[in-house]
Design a protein around this motif. Structure first.
Motif, PDB file in Angstrom:
ATOM      1  N   PHE B  87       0.833  -1.199   0.000  1.00  0.00           N
ATOM      2  CA  PHE B  87       0.000   0.000   0.000  1.00  0.00           C
ATOM      3  C   PHE B  87       0.872   1.255   0.000  1.00  0.00           C
ATOM      4  CE2 PHE B  87      -2.532  -3.335   2.031  1.00  0.00           C
ATOM      5  CZ  PHE B  87      -3.693  -3.271   1.279  1.00  0.00           C
ATOM      6  N   GLN B  88       0.198   2.410  -0.211  1.00  0.00           N
ATOM      7  CA  GLN B  88       0.944   3.664  -0.321  1.00  0.00           C
ATOM      8  C   GLN B  88       1.738   3.984   0.937  1.00  0.00           C
ATOM      9  OE1 GLN B  88      -1.443   6.975  -1.540  1.00  0.00           O
ATOM     10  NE2 GLN B  88       0.244   8.417  -1.485  1.00  0.00           N
ATOM     11  N   PHE B  89       1.153   3.742   2.099  1.00  0.00           N
ATOM     12  CA  PHE B  89       1.828   4.116   3.345  1.00  0.00           C
ATOM     13  C   PHE B  89       2.275   2.887   4.146  1.00  0.00           C
ATOM     14  CE2 PHE B  89      -0.889   7.776   2.346  1.00  0.00           C
ATOM     15  CZ  PHE B  89       0.085   8.754   2.267  1.00  0.00           C
ATOM     16  N   PRO B  94       2.434  -1.213  13.853  1.00  0.00           N
ATOM     17  CA  PRO B  94       3.358  -0.292  14.535  1.00  0.00           C
ATOM     18  C   PRO B  94       4.051  -0.877  15.752  1.00  0.00           C
ATOM     19  CG  PRO B  94       1.057   0.402  14.821  1.00  0.00           C
ATOM     20  CD  PRO B  94       1.036  -0.720  13.848  1.00  0.00           C
ATOM     21  N   GLU B  95       3.414  -1.865  16.394  1.00  0.00           N
ATOM     22  CA  GLU B  95       4.004  -2.424  17.620  1.00  0.00           C
ATOM     23  C   GLU B  95       5.132  -3.416  17.329  1.00  0.00           C
ATOM     24  OE1 GLU B  95       0.782  -2.436  16.952  1.00  0.00           O
ATOM     25  OE2 GLU B  95      -0.019  -0.985  18.401  1.00  0.00           O
ATOM     26  N   LEU B  96       5.211  -3.896  16.093  1.00  0.00           N
ATOM     27  CA  LEU B  96       6.206  -4.914  15.744  1.00  0.00           C
ATOM     28  C   LEU B  96       7.422  -4.285  15.079  1.00  0.00           C
ATOM     29  CD1 LEU B  96       3.890  -7.704  14.217  1.00  0.00           C
ATOM     30  CD2 LEU B  96       4.681  -7.454  16.583  1.00  0.00           C
ATOM     31  N   THR B  97       8.564  -4.961  15.175  1.00  0.00           N
ATOM     32  CA  THR B  97       9.760  -4.471  14.471  1.00  0.00           C
ATOM     33  C   THR B  97       9.596  -4.749  12.974  1.00  0.00           C
ATOM     34  OG1 THR B  97      10.921  -6.572  14.578  1.00  0.00           O
ATOM     35  CG2 THR B  97      11.214  -5.080  16.454  1.00  0.00           C
ATOM     36  N   ARG B 136      11.152  -0.114  14.837  1.00  0.00           N
ATOM     37  CA  ARG B 136       9.700  -0.143  14.667  1.00  0.00           C
ATOM     38  C   ARG B 136       9.301   0.868  13.590  1.00  0.00           C
ATOM     39  NH1 ARG B 136      10.413  -2.310  19.485  1.00  0.00           N
ATOM     40  NH2 ARG B 136       9.038  -4.048  19.987  1.00  0.00           N
ATOM     41  N   PRO B 137       8.141   0.666  12.952  1.00  0.00           N
ATOM     42  CA  PRO B 137       7.744   1.527  11.825  1.00  0.00           C
ATOM     43  C   PRO B 137       7.849   3.028  12.105  1.00  0.00           C
ATOM     44  CG  PRO B 137       6.277  -0.346  11.968  1.00  0.00           C
ATOM     45  CD  PRO B 137       7.191  -0.444  13.152  1.00  0.00           C
ATOM     46  N   GLY B 138       7.530   3.420  13.353  1.00  0.00           N
ATOM     47  CA  GLY B 138       7.570   4.838  13.700  1.00  0.00           C
ATOM     48  C   GLY B 138       8.965   5.432  13.614  1.00  0.00           C
ATOM     49  N   GLU B 139       9.975   4.577  13.602  1.00  0.00           N
ATOM     50  CA  GLU B 139      11.364   5.058  13.571  1.00  0.00           C
ATOM     51  C   GLU B 139      11.925   5.081  12.145  1.00  0.00           C
ATOM     52  OE1 GLU B 139      13.252   3.233  17.577  1.00  0.00           O
ATOM     53  OE2 GLU B 139      12.288   1.756  16.288  1.00  0.00           O
TER      54      GLU B 139
END
Lengths: 189, 222
Positions: B87-89, B94-97, B136-139
Motif C-alpha cells: 500500500f501507499q503508506f 506499529p508495535e512490531l519491528t 519499529r515503523p515509527g522510527e
C-alpha cells in the motif's frame, strides 16, 4: 547510446562557444579533446562536429576569449592546444550567472493537434489516447535504458531530463482530456 | 496465459458507481500499470482483482478459478497464499519491528518462528533494509517503510503482487529505488505485478498500461 532526439532540441539554442569555454576552465585542451569531452560529458546532447569545434575555437581566439598555448602530439597528428583567457573566463561566468528564459509561448504541436482535431473532426479523444500511448512507449524505452547496468551518472540525469518532460506532456494531455468539453464549446460558439 | 481476469465487473459505493463494467485480463509474469485520474476507480479495480472486495456484478477469475464468489475466509486464505499487497503508506503493524512485520505472513502461513525470522531477515537484506530490522515503523523513513512493506509483500513468494500507489508518498529518487527493488524481486520470483499509479514515470516501468476513466477501462495501451 542515449537517443538524442529528446534533448538535442533543448540544447540547440545553447552557444557552442560557452560550452567550449566552460570545458576549457579546467585546463588547456586541443580541439579533438574538446569534441570528445563535449560528447562524453553531455550525454544525450547532439554530438558536436569537429568542424564546428575548430570554427568556434577560431572565433573565440579572434575575440580574445581563448589563446593558443602550445601543441600536443599523442600518437597522432600534432594538435593546437587552446587555453581560456581572462576575458573568456569572465564570459563563461557571466553566462553561468544568467538563467534560461522560461518559454513564453505555447508552441506545442500537441496543443495545436488537440484544437485542430476538435475543429476538423469534432473530437480529440482518439488523438489523446494515441498520443498518450506513444509518449508512454518512449518513456518505457528511456526507463529501460536507465536500468541498464553501468549507465553513467551523466546519462542517468540526461535520461531523467527527457523523462520529466515527457511526463509533463502526459499530465498536460490528461488535463486536456478533462477540459475538452469546455474547449469544444468554445470552438463551436 | 491469462492469470488474472475481471469480466464486466461493477461496483458502487452508495450512489457512486466506481466501476461500470470493467473487463481486463492480465497474463502470468506481466507487469501491468493501472492508471487514471483521481476517483477514476483504479484502486477499486485493484481491490476487486485482489479479492480485498467483491464486485456486485461480473466475475473475477484467478488461475482458472472464480474468486469473487468465495467466502471471506477462502479469499483471505487465497490472498495469504498467492497474493502480496503493497500500500501507499506501508501499513505495517506499529508495535512490531520491521523483521517481525516481514515474518508475519510466514507465521500466518504456519511456518515456524525461527525459520520465519531467518527468511524475513534475508528479504530485508534483499531490500537493502537489514539495518532497520529491529526498528519499529515509527522510527523509519518513508523509503525504509516502503522497502519493509515490499519485503513483507514478497516474503511468501506470491504469484501476484498488487501495489497501490507504492511510491506515492516518496520523493522521486526514493520512489525509484523502492520500485526498482520491487520489480527486480518480482522478476526473480516470477511474480505478476499489478501497480495502481497516477505517476506516469511509475507506469513507464510496466510492460502494459490499463487506463481507467470514470469507472471503465478507457483504453489499453500496449
Amino acid at each position: 547510446m542515449l537517443d538524442r532526439l529528446f534533448i538535442e532540441c533543448i540544447f540547440a539554442c545553447m552557444s557552442t562557444g560557452h560550452i567550449l569555454l566552460g570545458l576549457l576552465t579546467e585546463r588547456p585542451k586541443h580541439g579533438y579533446e574538446l569534441k570528445r569531452e563535449h560528447d562524453d560529458r553531455l550525454p544525450g546532447v547532439k554530438p558536436i562536429a569537429y568542424g564546428q569545434v575548430y570554427a568556434t575555437l577560431q572565433r573565440l581566439e579572434r575575440d580574445g576569449k581563448v589563446a593558443v598555448s602550445g601543441t600536443a602530439k599523442e600518437g597522432g597528428p600534432e594538435r593546437t592546444v587552446y587555453e581560456i583567457t581572462g576575458d573568456g573566463a569572465d564570459e563563461v561566468h557571466r553566462w553561468l550567472a544568467e538563467i534560461e528564459p522560461p518559454a513564453p509561448y505555447v508552441s506545442s504541436a500537441l496543443f495545436v493537434r488537440v484544437v485542430l482535431a476538435l475543429i476538423a473532426e469534432g473530437t480529440a479523444d482518439g488523438y489523446l489516447l494515441r498520443q498518450r500511448a506513444a509518449h508512454l512507449e518512449r518513456m518505457r524505452e528511456l526507463t529501460a535504458r536507465k536500468n541498464t547496468a553501468g549507465i553513467s551518472a551523466g546519462e542517468l540525469l540526461a535520461t531523467d531530463y527527457a523523462l520529466y518532460h515527457l511526463d509533463a506532456d502526459l499530465r498536460w494531455l490528461e488535463t486536456a482530456r478533462q477540459r475538452i468539453d469546455e474547449l469544444t464549446q468554445e470552438i463551436r460558439t | 496465459m491469462t492469470l488474472l481476469e475481471a469480466r464486466r465487473i461493477e461496483k458502487a459505493f452508495g450512489r457512486t458507481r466506481a466501476l461500470r463494467g470493467v473487463s481486463v485480463a492480465i497474463g502470468s509474469g506481466e507487469i501491468v500499470a493501472i492508471t487514471g485520474p483521481s476517483g477514476s476507480g483504479k484502486s477499486t479495480l485493484l481491490h476487486c482483482l485482489s479479492g480485498i472486495m467483491c464486485p456486485e456484478t461480473g466475475e473475477v477469475h484467478y488461475d482458472g478459478r472464480r474468486i469473487d464468489t468465495l467466502d471471506e475466509a477462502a479469499r483471505t486464505r487465497l490472498r495469504r497464499e498467492a497474493f502480496g499487497v503493497v500500500f501507499q503508506f506501508g501499513r505495517l503493524v506499529p508495535e512490531l519491528t520491521a523483521a517481525e512485520n516481514v515474518a508475519l505472513p510466514l507465521l500466518f502461513g504456519g511456518n515456524g518462528r525461527e525459520e520465519s525470522a531467518t527468511v524475513a531477515r534475508a528479504w530485508l537484506e534483499r531490500m537493502d533494509a537489514l539495518d532497520v530490522a529491529d526498528a519499529r515503523p515509527g522510527e523509519l523513513s518513508g523509503g525504509q517503510l516502503q522497502r519493509v512493506a515490499v519485503a513483507r509483500a514478497l516474503v511468501t513468494g506470491p504469484k501476484v503482487v498488487f501495489a497501490d500507489e507504492p511510491t506515492g508518498a516518496l520523493d522521486s529518487v526514493a520512489g525509484e529505488r523502492v520500485l526498482g527493488l520491487l520489480l527486480e524481486a518480482a522478476r526473480v520470483n516470477g511474480s505478476t505485478v499489478v501497480i495502481v499509479t497516477h505517476d506516469n514515470r511509475v507506469a513507464a516501468h510496466a510492460d502494459r498500461e490499463i487506463v481507467v476513466r470514470d469507472g471503465a477501462a478507457a483504453g489499453v495501451v500496449v
